[in-house]
Design an enzyme around this catalytic site. Structure first.
Site, PDB file in Angstrom:
ATOM      1  N   ILE A  15       2.331  -7.003  20.082  1.00  0.00           N
ATOM      2  CA  ILE A  15       2.333  -8.465  19.932  1.00  0.00           C
ATOM      3  C   ILE A  15       1.801  -8.870  18.555  1.00  0.00           C
ATOM      4  O   ILE A  15       2.292  -9.821  17.941  1.00  0.00           O
ATOM      5  CB  ILE A  15       1.507  -9.115  21.062  1.00  0.00           C
ATOM      6  CG1 ILE A  15       2.127  -8.784  22.431  1.00  0.00           C
ATOM      7  CG2 ILE A  15       1.446 -10.624  20.891  1.00  0.00           C
ATOM      8  CD1 ILE A  15       1.229  -9.097  23.620  1.00  0.00           C
ATOM      9  N   ASP A  59     -10.409  -1.443  10.541  1.00  0.00           N
ATOM     10  CA  ASP A  59     -10.761  -0.895  11.859  1.00  0.00           C
ATOM     11  C   ASP A  59     -11.849  -1.798  12.403  1.00  0.00           C
ATOM     12  O   ASP A  59     -12.976  -1.808  11.889  1.00  0.00           O
ATOM     13  CB  ASP A  59     -11.261   0.548  11.716  1.00  0.00           C
ATOM     14  CG  ASP A  59     -11.630   1.158  13.069  1.00  0.00           C
ATOM     15  OD1 ASP A  59     -11.826   0.400  14.043  1.00  0.00           O
ATOM     16  OD2 ASP A  59     -11.731   2.390  13.146  1.00  0.00           O
ATOM     17  N   ASN A  86      -6.485 -10.213  17.352  1.00  0.00           N
ATOM     18  CA  ASN A  86      -5.469  -9.672  18.266  1.00  0.00           C
ATOM     19  C   ASN A  86      -5.776  -8.255  18.751  1.00  0.00           C
ATOM     20  O   ASN A  86      -5.436  -7.908  19.883  1.00  0.00           O
ATOM     21  CB  ASN A  86      -4.110  -9.685  17.563  1.00  0.00           C
ATOM     22  CG  ASN A  86      -3.065  -8.898  18.336  1.00  0.00           C
ATOM     23  OD1 ASN A  86      -2.567  -9.370  19.355  1.00  0.00           O
ATOM     24  ND2 ASN A  86      -2.752  -7.698  17.879  1.00  0.00           N
ATOM     25  N   SER A 143      -6.568 -12.854  27.741  1.00  0.00           N
ATOM     26  CA  SER A 143      -5.608 -12.535  28.801  1.00  0.00           C
ATOM     27  C   SER A 143      -5.918 -13.428  29.991  1.00  0.00           C
ATOM     28  O   SER A 143      -7.086 -13.787  30.203  1.00  0.00           O
ATOM     29  CB  SER A 143      -5.758 -11.071  29.211  1.00  0.00           C
ATOM     30  OG  SER A 143      -5.041 -10.818  30.395  1.00  0.00           O
ATOM     31  N   LYS A 172     -12.282  -9.325  28.609  1.00  0.00           N
ATOM     32  CA  LYS A 172     -11.547 -10.519  28.173  1.00  0.00           C
ATOM     33  C   LYS A 172     -12.273 -11.792  28.614  1.00  0.00           C
ATOM     34  O   LYS A 172     -12.253 -12.806  27.903  1.00  0.00           O
ATOM     35  CB  LYS A 172     -10.109 -10.490  28.709  1.00  0.00           C
ATOM     36  CG  LYS A 172      -9.247  -9.404  28.056  1.00  0.00           C
ATOM     37  CD  LYS A 172      -9.081  -9.611  26.549  1.00  0.00           C
ATOM     38  CE  LYS A 172      -8.091  -8.625  25.957  1.00  0.00           C
ATOM     39  NZ  LYS A 172      -7.893  -8.791  24.504  1.00  0.00           N
ATOM     40  N   THR A 203       4.412  -3.584  26.090  1.00  0.00           N
ATOM     41  CA  THR A 203       3.851  -2.951  24.883  1.00  0.00           C
ATOM     42  C   THR A 203       3.205  -1.631  25.303  1.00  0.00           C
ATOM     43  O   THR A 203       3.087  -1.324  26.495  1.00  0.00           O
ATOM     44  CB  THR A 203       2.760  -3.824  24.218  1.00  0.00           C
ATOM     45  OG1 THR A 203       1.657  -3.916  25.119  1.00  0.00           O
ATOM     46  CG2 THR A 203       3.261  -5.209  23.860  1.00  0.00           C
TER      47      THR A 203
HETATM   48  N1  LIG Z   1       0.817  -6.732  26.415  1.00  0.00           N
HETATM   49  C1  LIG Z   1       0.348  -7.567  27.335  1.00  0.00           C
HETATM   50  O1  LIG Z   1       0.933  -7.717  28.423  1.00  0.00           O
HETATM   51  C2  LIG Z   1      -0.904  -8.351  27.059  1.00  0.00           C
HETATM   52  C3  LIG Z   1      -1.291  -9.310  28.013  1.00  0.00           C
HETATM   53  C4  LIG Z   1      -2.446 -10.050  27.785  1.00  0.00           C
HETATM   54  C5  LIG Z   1      -3.182  -9.854  26.633  1.00  0.00           C
HETATM   55  N2  LIG Z   1      -2.782  -8.913  25.714  1.00  0.00           N
HETATM   56  C6  LIG Z   1      -3.606  -8.755  24.513  1.00  0.00           C
HETATM   57  O2  LIG Z   1      -2.791  -8.881  23.359  1.00  0.00           O
HETATM   58  C7  LIG Z   1      -3.347  -8.103  22.284  1.00  0.00           C
HETATM   59  C8  LIG Z   1      -2.268  -7.195  21.709  1.00  0.00           C
HETATM   60  O3  LIG Z   1      -1.903  -6.262  22.706  1.00  0.00           O
HETATM   61  P1  LIG Z   1      -0.530  -5.446  22.728  1.00  0.00           P
HETATM   62  O4  LIG Z   1       0.010  -5.575  24.092  1.00  0.00           O
HETATM   63  O5  LIG Z   1       0.305  -5.780  21.573  1.00  0.00           O
HETATM   64  O6  LIG Z   1      -1.110  -3.957  22.600  1.00  0.00           O
HETATM   65  P2  LIG Z   1      -0.680  -2.696  21.732  1.00  0.00           P
HETATM   66  O7  LIG Z   1       0.783  -2.637  21.528  1.00  0.00           O
HETATM   67  O8  LIG Z   1      -1.387  -1.542  22.366  1.00  0.00           O
HETATM   68  O9  LIG Z   1      -1.360  -3.020  20.308  1.00  0.00           O
HETATM   69  C9  LIG Z   1      -2.744  -3.049  20.185  1.00  0.00           C
HETATM   70  C10 LIG Z   1      -3.055  -3.081  18.711  1.00  0.00           C
HETATM   71  O10 LIG Z   1      -4.482  -3.120  18.554  1.00  0.00           O
HETATM   72  C11 LIG Z   1      -4.829  -2.139  17.604  1.00  0.00           C
HETATM   73  N3  LIG Z   1      -6.215  -1.700  17.722  1.00  0.00           N
HETATM   74  C12 LIG Z   1      -6.864  -1.204  18.788  1.00  0.00           C
HETATM   75  N4  LIG Z   1      -8.121  -0.890  18.451  1.00  0.00           N
HETATM   76  C13 LIG Z   1      -8.265  -1.218  17.142  1.00  0.00           C
HETATM   77  C14 LIG Z   1      -9.329  -1.129  16.218  1.00  0.00           C
HETATM   78  N5  LIG Z   1     -10.521  -0.622  16.549  1.00  0.00           N
HETATM   79  N6  LIG Z   1      -9.142  -1.583  14.959  1.00  0.00           N
HETATM   80  C15 LIG Z   1      -7.945  -2.087  14.587  1.00  0.00           C
HETATM   81  N7  LIG Z   1      -6.883  -2.164  15.409  1.00  0.00           N
HETATM   82  C16 LIG Z   1      -7.060  -1.736  16.679  1.00  0.00           C
HETATM   83  C17 LIG Z   1      -3.836  -1.011  17.810  1.00  0.00           C
HETATM   84  O11 LIG Z   1      -3.830  -0.140  16.699  1.00  0.00           O
HETATM   85  P3  LIG Z   1      -3.413   1.441  16.820  1.00  0.00           P
HETATM   86  O12 LIG Z   1      -1.913   1.497  16.801  1.00  0.00           O
HETATM   87  O13 LIG Z   1      -4.064   2.026  15.613  1.00  0.00           O
HETATM   88  O14 LIG Z   1      -3.985   1.947  18.113  1.00  0.00           O
HETATM   89  C18 LIG Z   1      -2.565  -1.827  17.970  1.00  0.00           C
HETATM   90  O15 LIG Z   1      -2.078  -2.182  16.711  1.00  0.00           O
HETATM   91  C19 LIG Z   1      -4.526  -7.335  22.886  1.00  0.00           C
HETATM   92  O16 LIG Z   1      -5.736  -7.998  22.584  1.00  0.00           O
HETATM   93  C20 LIG Z   1      -4.247  -7.392  24.381  1.00  0.00           C
HETATM   94  O17 LIG Z   1      -5.410  -7.275  25.171  1.00  0.00           O
HETATM   95  C21 LIG Z   1      -1.668  -8.163  25.899  1.00  0.00           C
END
Ligand SMILES: NC(=O)c1ccc[n+]([C@@H]2O[C@H](COP(=O)([O-])OP(=O)(O)OC[C@H]3O[C@@H](n4cnc5c(N)ncnc54)[C@H](OP(=O)(O)O)[C@@H]3O)[C@@H](O)[C@H]2O)c1
Length: 245
Positions: A15, A59, A86, A143, A172, A203
């Site tokens: 996202i 990071d 994010n 979330s 969250k 994702t």
């Molecule tokens: N997908 C859903 O259904 C959903 C629903 C509700 C909320 N969310 C929220 O939306 C946000 C994005 O989630 P997503 O679904 O896109 O997840 P994702 O595809 O797993 O992406 C997560 C991102 O966060 C990065 N990250 C994790 N730890 C980090 C750190 N210490 N420093 C810098 N970057 C870091 C990851 O980097 P790496 O590639 O290096 O690991 C990746 O780029 C999150 O906060 C998640 O909780 C998602």
């Protein structure tokens, strides 16, 4: 007028990357794509060629990395107009209704989703205070799983889900309170500080199980990140509308 400088953390995929793409497609924005891994970050930037996007090493779990990122933004731009917190992790087991998260999983999850979001926001406060309009936008990617009101309702969403995700949900909910602490701190100063639920989006975070598209998942965060000066603050919402706290 100079473009607004936007930082999206954890934006090398998922996202976050889509938020970068959508904001960079709007006129008047220059977007910093935050990523902890330089190769993954640079590769993500390459997928957006032609757009005003650049990689920023960050990071969020590492204080030295946060300090270096602040220094880079300060020397290049002297300000930050928009921060999208994010980056996030979901580490609970998928059968978490029966398998409770360990201490290690709770600590890692809270560290990234709540503590690190606080450390990043705090470190960028001086540059956010220098936003072009003097009124920056801060978005917390939370979330609906962090909604106390929704989960307290026995008829509420997620009651019948096969997983409880105790560490993720609690982190969250903590992030939502963190956002409100910043709301209180900057009340009356025109900062727009809002919380987004992207909705259940396919994702890596959820092993691709979410039914939603990245385009839809990013939409409300982009709206909140690009609010004008008279925009809302202190809201918790998703693209369909407001959420219970
Ligand atoms: N997908 C859903 O259904 C959903 C629903 C509700 C909320 N969310 C929220 O939306 C946000 C994005 O989630 P997503 O679904 O896109 O997840 P994702 O595809 O797993 O992406 C997560 C991102 O966060 C990065 N990250 C994790 N730890 C980090 C750190 N210490 N420093 C810098 N970057 C870091 C990851 O980097 P790496 O590639 O290096 O690991 C990746 O780029 C999150 O906060 C998640 O909780 C998602």
């Amino acid at each position: 007028m100079a473009p607004k400088i936007v930082l999206v953390t954890g934006a090398n995929k998922g996202i976050g990357l889509e938020i970068v793409r959508q904001i960079a497609n709007k006129a008047g924005y220059h977007v910093l794509l935050g990523a902890r891994d330089a190769e993954r970050g640079q590769k993500a930037v390459e997928t957006l060629s032609g757009l005003p996007v650049e990689f920023l090493s960050l990071d969020i779990d590492d204080d030295a990395s946060i300090a270096a990122a602040v220094k880079t933004v300060e020397s290049k731009f002297g300000r930050l107009d928009v921060l999208v917190n994010n980056a996030g992790v979901l580490l609970d087991a998928w059968d978490s209704k029966v398998q409770m998260a360990t201490r290690e999983i709770f600590q890692k999850t809270f560290n990234t989703n709540a503590t690190s979001a606080a450390m990043v926001t705090e470190a960028f406060v001086p540059l956010l205070s220098k936003a072009l309009t003097g009124k920056p936008n801060v978005v917390f990617m939370s979330s609906d799983m962090g909604s106390l009101g929704q989960f307290a309702d026995p008829e509420g969403k997620w009651q019948d889900a096969p997983m409880h995700l105790a560490a993720y949900r609690s982190s969250k909910a903590a992030m939502n309170m963190l956002a409100l602490v910043y709301v209180a701190r900057f009340r009356g100063q025109g900062w727009r500080i809002n919380i987004d639920n992207p909705g259940y989006t396919a994702t890596d975070l959820n092993l691709g199980t979410g039914p939603g598209t990245l385009e839809d998942g990013a939409r409300n965060a982009v709206r909140l990140a690009t609010l004008e000066e008279d925009g809302v603050t202190a809201t918790f919402s998703e693209k369909e509308g407001p959420l219970p706290w």
